[in-house]
Design an enzyme around this catalytic site. Structure first.
Site, PDB file in Angstrom:
ATOM      1  N   GLN A   5      13.240  -3.165  -7.000  1.00 13.71           N
ATOM      2  CA  GLN A   5      12.603  -1.982  -6.436  1.00 13.71           C
ATOM      3  C   GLN A   5      12.908  -0.751  -7.290  1.00 13.71           C
ATOM      4  OE1 GLN A   5      10.487  -2.540  -3.928  1.00 13.71           O
ATOM      5  NE2 GLN A   5       9.762  -0.443  -4.086  1.00 13.71           N
ATOM      6  N   VAL A  55       5.038   3.716  -4.239  1.00 16.92           N
ATOM      7  CA  VAL A  55       6.070   2.691  -4.399  1.00 16.92           C
ATOM      8  C   VAL A  55       7.255   3.125  -3.546  1.00 16.92           C
ATOM      9  CG1 VAL A  55       7.637   1.555  -6.015  1.00 16.92           C
ATOM     10  CG2 VAL A  55       5.325   2.171  -6.754  1.00 16.92           C
ATOM     11  N   SER A  75      12.325  -0.036   0.832  1.00 16.17           N
ATOM     12  CA  SER A  75      11.202  -0.963   0.760  1.00 16.17           C
ATOM     13  C   SER A  75      11.322  -2.067   1.804  1.00 16.17           C
ATOM     14  CB  SER A  75      11.134  -1.612  -0.620  1.00 16.17           C
ATOM     15  OG  SER A  75      10.137  -2.618  -0.625  1.00 16.17           O
ATOM     16  N   HIS A 115       9.974  -4.786   1.529  1.00 12.68           N
ATOM     17  CA  HIS A 115      10.113  -6.039   0.777  1.00 12.68           C
ATOM     18  C   HIS A 115      11.572  -6.460   0.673  1.00 12.68           C
ATOM     19  CE1 HIS A 115       5.964  -6.728  -0.532  1.00 12.68           C
ATOM     20  NE2 HIS A 115       5.863  -5.411  -0.635  1.00 12.68           N
ATOM     21  N   ASP A 168       2.779  -9.022   0.195  1.00 11.12           N
ATOM     22  CA  ASP A 168       1.538  -8.450  -0.319  1.00 11.12           C
ATOM     23  C   ASP A 168       0.644  -9.642  -0.601  1.00 11.12           C
ATOM     24  OD1 ASP A 168       2.587  -5.898  -0.229  1.00 11.12           O
ATOM     25  OD2 ASP A 168       3.029  -5.794  -2.365  1.00 11.12           O
ATOM     26  N   GLU A 196      -2.757   0.587   2.074  1.00  5.52           N
ATOM     27  CA  GLU A 196      -2.495  -0.661   1.365  1.00  5.52           C
ATOM     28  C   GLU A 196      -3.073  -1.823   2.170  1.00  5.52           C
ATOM     29  OE1 GLU A 196       1.680  -1.124   0.474  1.00  5.52           O
ATOM     30  OE2 GLU A 196       1.626   0.487  -1.008  1.00  5.52           O
TER      31      GLU A 196
END
Length: 168
Positions: free
Chosen positions: A44, A73, A79, A81, A88, A136
C-alpha cells in the site's frame, strides 16, 4: 488468510463467500476476474507513493498531490485491502479500473447480486461526498450477509450504515 487463486488471498469466510459468488455468477454467464485482494502495508505504501509521484510529475505540488492521492489510493494503514475482506474485480473483456466498468456484465451482475453473498459495492458514485473516495465500480468489501442485505435495502454506504447502527 487463505488462497482464492492466482496469488490472491482473503480472510477465510470472505474467501468462501467470494467463491460462492464467483460460481453462481458463472452459472449466469458472468466471469468475475479478481485483480486485487489482500495487500500488505508495504504494498500500500508503494501504491500511494507511486500515485503521489505521478501527480507531481503532472504538475501538482507535493501537498496537493498527497491530498489528491488519498482520494484515489488509500493512505497506507487505511486500505480495506489490508483487512483481507476486499476485492477489486473487473470484467474479463475490460480490465481497466475506470468508471467504464459499471457498464460491463460483470459489474451489472455484482451490483445487483453481491449483497446476497455478504459483499457491498464499497464506493458508489452517489456517495463519494460521504466516503471521501472516488467512485470505484470495481471495489467490493465483505461485511457479512445480514449487514450487506440491510445496507442494500437502506441504500446506504458503509459510513452511513455505521452511523445508522450507532444511532447518529
Amino acid at each position: 488468510l487463505v488462497s482464492i487463486g492466482n496469488g490472491h488471498q482473503l480472510e477465510p469466510l470472505a474467501a468462501e463467500k467470494l467463491t460462492e459468488m464467483v460460481n453462481d455468477a458463472k452459472k449466469d454467464g458472468v466471469n468475475i476476474n479478481v485483480t486485487s485482494s489482500y495487500r500488505t502495508y508495504a504494498k500500500q505504501v508503494d501504491l500511494f507513493k507511486n500515485k503521489i509521484a505521478r501527480l507531481e510529475s503532472s504538475g501538482y505540488s507535493h501537498e496537493k498531490a498527497v491530498k489528491e492521492a488519498g482520494t484515489v489510493v488509500a493512505v497506507p494503514g487505511t486500505s480495506e485491502h489490508q483487512l483481507g475482506l476486499t476485492v477489486d474485480v473487473v470484467d474479463i473483456n475490460n480490465q481497466n479500473l475506470t468508471e467504464e466498468q459499471e457498464k460491463t456484465p460483470t459489474q451489472k451482475w455484482l451490483m445487483a447480486n453481491s449483497w446476497r453473498y455478504g459483499f457491498i459495492h464499497r464506493y458508489p458514485n452517489d456517495k463519494t461526498d460521504i466516503t471521501g473516495i472516488i467512485y470505484e465500480p470495481w471495489h467490493y468489501r465483505y461485511v457479512g450477509k445480514e449487514h450487506a442485505q440491510r445496507m442494500n435495502e437502506l441504500n446506504m454506504c458503509l459510513e452511513e450504515y455505521v452511523a445508522f447502527l450507532k444511532g447518529d
